[in-house]
Enzyme design. Structure first.
Site, mmCIF file in Angstrom:
data_model
loop_
_atom_site.group_PDB
_atom_site.id
_atom_site.type_symbol
_atom_site.label_atom_id
_atom_site.label_comp_id
_atom_site.label_asym_id
_atom_site.label_seq_id
_atom_site.Cartn_x
_atom_site.Cartn_y
_atom_site.Cartn_z
ATOM 1 N N GLU A 106 9.392 -25.140 30.991
ATOM 2 C CA GLU A 106 9.359 -26.608 31.056
ATOM 3 C C GLU A 106 8.727 -27.175 29.787
ATOM 4 O OE1 GLU A 106 10.604 -29.152 31.725
ATOM 5 O OE2 GLU A 106 9.927 -30.065 33.595
ATOM 6 N N ASP A 107 9.155 -28.373 29.415
ATOM 7 C CA ASP A 107 8.590 -29.000 28.220
ATOM 8 C C ASP A 107 7.188 -29.538 28.475
ATOM 9 O OD1 ASP A 107 9.526 -31.011 29.903
ATOM 10 O OD2 ASP A 107 10.778 -32.003 28.405
ATOM 11 N N ASP A 110 3.667 -33.103 33.973
ATOM 12 C CA ASP A 110 3.046 -34.418 34.092
ATOM 13 C C ASP A 110 2.484 -34.563 35.505
ATOM 14 O OD1 ASP A 110 2.361 -37.046 33.422
ATOM 15 O OD2 ASP A 110 4.319 -37.834 33.965
ATOM 16 N N PHE A 159 2.409 -40.857 26.260
ATOM 17 C CA PHE A 159 3.811 -40.465 26.347
ATOM 18 C C PHE A 159 4.224 -39.894 24.992
ATOM 19 C CE2 PHE A 159 8.369 -40.708 26.575
ATOM 20 C CZ PHE A 159 8.628 -40.380 27.902
ATOM 21 N N ARG A 172 14.742 -36.312 20.485
ATOM 22 C CA ARG A 172 14.606 -34.881 20.766
ATOM 23 C C ARG A 172 14.652 -34.054 19.491
ATOM 24 N NH1 ARG A 172 15.326 -34.419 26.390
ATOM 25 N NH2 ARG A 172 16.874 -35.802 27.300
HETATM 26 P P1 IMP Z 1 6.626 -34.467 36.315
HETATM 27 O O1 IMP Z 1 7.591 -34.150 37.406
HETATM 28 O O2 IMP Z 1 5.925 -35.766 36.540
HETATM 29 O O3 IMP Z 1 5.667 -33.330 36.025
HETATM 30 O O4 IMP Z 1 7.470 -34.769 35.020
HETATM 31 C C1 IMP Z 1 7.910 -33.819 34.173
HETATM 32 C C2 IMP Z 1 9.185 -34.261 33.494
HETATM 33 O O5 IMP Z 1 9.117 -35.608 33.045
HETATM 34 C C3 IMP Z 1 9.413 -33.413 32.267
HETATM 35 O O6 IMP Z 1 10.426 -32.502 32.540
HETATM 36 C C4 IMP Z 1 9.840 -34.394 31.214
HETATM 37 O O7 IMP Z 1 11.231 -34.362 31.055
HETATM 38 C C5 IMP Z 1 9.460 -35.756 31.705
HETATM 39 N N1 IMP Z 1 8.309 -36.253 30.954
HETATM 40 C C6 IMP Z 1 7.053 -36.397 31.412
HETATM 41 N N2 IMP Z 1 6.235 -36.856 30.472
HETATM 42 C C7 IMP Z 1 6.974 -37.004 29.366
HETATM 43 C C8 IMP Z 1 6.667 -37.441 28.017
HETATM 44 O O8 IMP Z 1 5.521 -37.762 27.641
HETATM 45 N N3 IMP Z 1 7.715 -37.452 27.154
HETATM 46 C C9 IMP Z 1 8.971 -37.090 27.498
HETATM 47 N N4 IMP Z 1 9.298 -36.664 28.732
HETATM 48 C C10 IMP Z 1 8.307 -36.621 29.662
HETATM 49 MG MG MG Z 2 12.247 -32.455 31.466
#
Ligand code: IMP
Ligand code: MG
Length: 181
Positions: A106-107, A110, A159, A172
């Site tokens: 995963e990137d 969050d 962000f 990207r």
């Molecule tokens: P989560 O489900 O809230 O943990 O969100 C994770 C997903 O949200 C990641 O796979 C990202 O694609 C996207 N995401 C969350 N924060 C960022 C950010 O700061 N920049 C770009 N994408 C983000």
């Molecule tokens: Mg993502």
């Protein structure tokens, strides 16, 4: 025809994490991961979470010294902006995961909801193990507990864009990671 594209208001400024630092850390992670999975008897399965993790996954894959296969899952927890929406799984792995060692890629973690939902789905496919490698960890906004086995960088509550991470589908291609401002 030209189309107006969203741009950062005040330019990108200095990278939060430079491409050089990313490259160094990803190489280290590749070594760490190769060591942990040194004795497995089937190729490791990298399950890449589309689309943000593709750039990280491509570099990480080439830092491994063990055999690895690639699978993709597609989650869409974010709409076109920075606020979370509902999680959808648009694509699931294609090969059998039974008895396989799975490393989710995963990137950024969050809230943790995306990766948890995907891990729950993968667990039903009876893999031998599931671990998680995340390039970025932003603990400030965590809503559900997530165990990250391999972390690239822990970042502040901002962000970020670049190195695969997007804002509204853009940025990207940036080689480093920048705070969107
Ligand atoms: P989560 O489900 O809230 O943990 O969100 C994770 C997903 O949200 C990641 O796979 C990202 O694609 C996207 N995401 C969350 N924060 C960022 C950010 O700061 N920049 C770009 N994408 C983000
Ligand atoms: Mg993502």
């Amino acid at each position: 025809m030209t189309r107006a594209q969203p741009r950062p208001k005040r330019g990108l400024g200095r990278a939060l994490i430079s491409s050089e630092r990313i490259a160094r850390r990803v190489r280290e992670m590749g070594e760490e991961i190769s060591e942990v999975y040194r004795d497995i008897d089937t190729p490791l399965v990298l399950v890449v979470i589309l689309k943000g993790a593709t750039v990280f996954a491509a570099d990480l894959l080439r830092s491994l010294t063990i055999p690895a296969e690639l699978e993709f899952v597609r989650a869409a927890s974010y709409g076109s902006g920075t606020s979370p929406g509902k999680l959808k799984l648009a694509h699931m792995v294609e090969g059998s995961m039974v008895g396989r060692h799975v490393l989710l890629i995963e990137d950024i973690i969050d809230s943790g909801r995306t990766v948890n939902a995907i891990a729950d789905r993968l667990r039903k496919l009876k893999p031998a193990s599931i671990r998680l490698a995340a390039l970025l960890d932003r603990p400030a906004r965590r809503e559900v507990e997530v165990k990250i086995d391999f972390t690239g960088f822990v970042i502040p509550d901002k962000f970020v864009i670049g190195y695969g991470l997007d804002y509204a589908g853009l940025y990207r291609e940036l080689p480093g990671i920048y705070v969107l401002q």
